[in-house]
Design an enzyme around this catalytic site. Sequence first.
Site, short mmCIF file in Angstrom:
data_model
loop_
_atom_site.label_atom_id
_atom_site.label_comp_id
_atom_site.label_asym_id
_atom_site.label_seq_id
_atom_site.Cartn_x
_atom_site.Cartn_y
_atom_site.Cartn_z
CB SER A 53 -0.95 0.01 1.20
OG SER A 53 -0.21 -0.15 2.41
CG ASN A 59 1.58 -5.01 4.86
OD1 ASN A 59 1.22 -4.16 5.67
ND2 ASN A 59 1.33 -4.91 3.57
#
Length: 209
Positions: A35, A100
Amino acid sequence: MATKKADAGEKEENAIENKIEEKNQSKVILFFGNSLTAGMGLDPNEAFPALIQDKIDSLQLSYKVVNAGLSGETTASGKNRLGWVLNADIEVFVLELGANDGLRGISLEETRGNLQEIIDVVQQKNPNTTIILAGMQIPPNMGQDYTSEFKDIFPDLAKKNNIGLIPFLLEDVAGDPELNQPDGIHPTAEGQKIIANNIWPIIAKIITE
């Protein structure tokens, strides 16, 4: 629900493949990430890959940027979708994955191994592709040892594989409320500008040599 997710994933794959095909007249710089690369919460034109494209265009260089960022991507899921991203010739491959993994406390050995596999696959597909690894750091939630060892993964892999390194993608942005969205993780448009300015010298050195 699973079918809808699969359909969405397929559309994402097709969209990126189409971007690469459209740009086949120019050399491709592919940003492969999560992202942070995708520019979550922002207009795609405000994400740092698009800002790098603006800098390239200002110099009238024949390079086209492809943003292959996908929100929620881990090194494992990135490894699994790598094949179709490499269907076209890529001049520069910027690998921005791992954040992540760190936030989820995934095994450091797994993260390191997945990143190494991605590097290996890219090099096997085209030995002439220049790879740049984006370094990442995480908050100390997982403990000091984990945090420190996580940070070391990126320079270690860059040195081992003799590839380019962005020391820390979020340099001068991470931890600054003014430069991050309310979640405290994803940069604002202003934060993305700083990222682009930080990494541009590394990209520029490669494409202007």
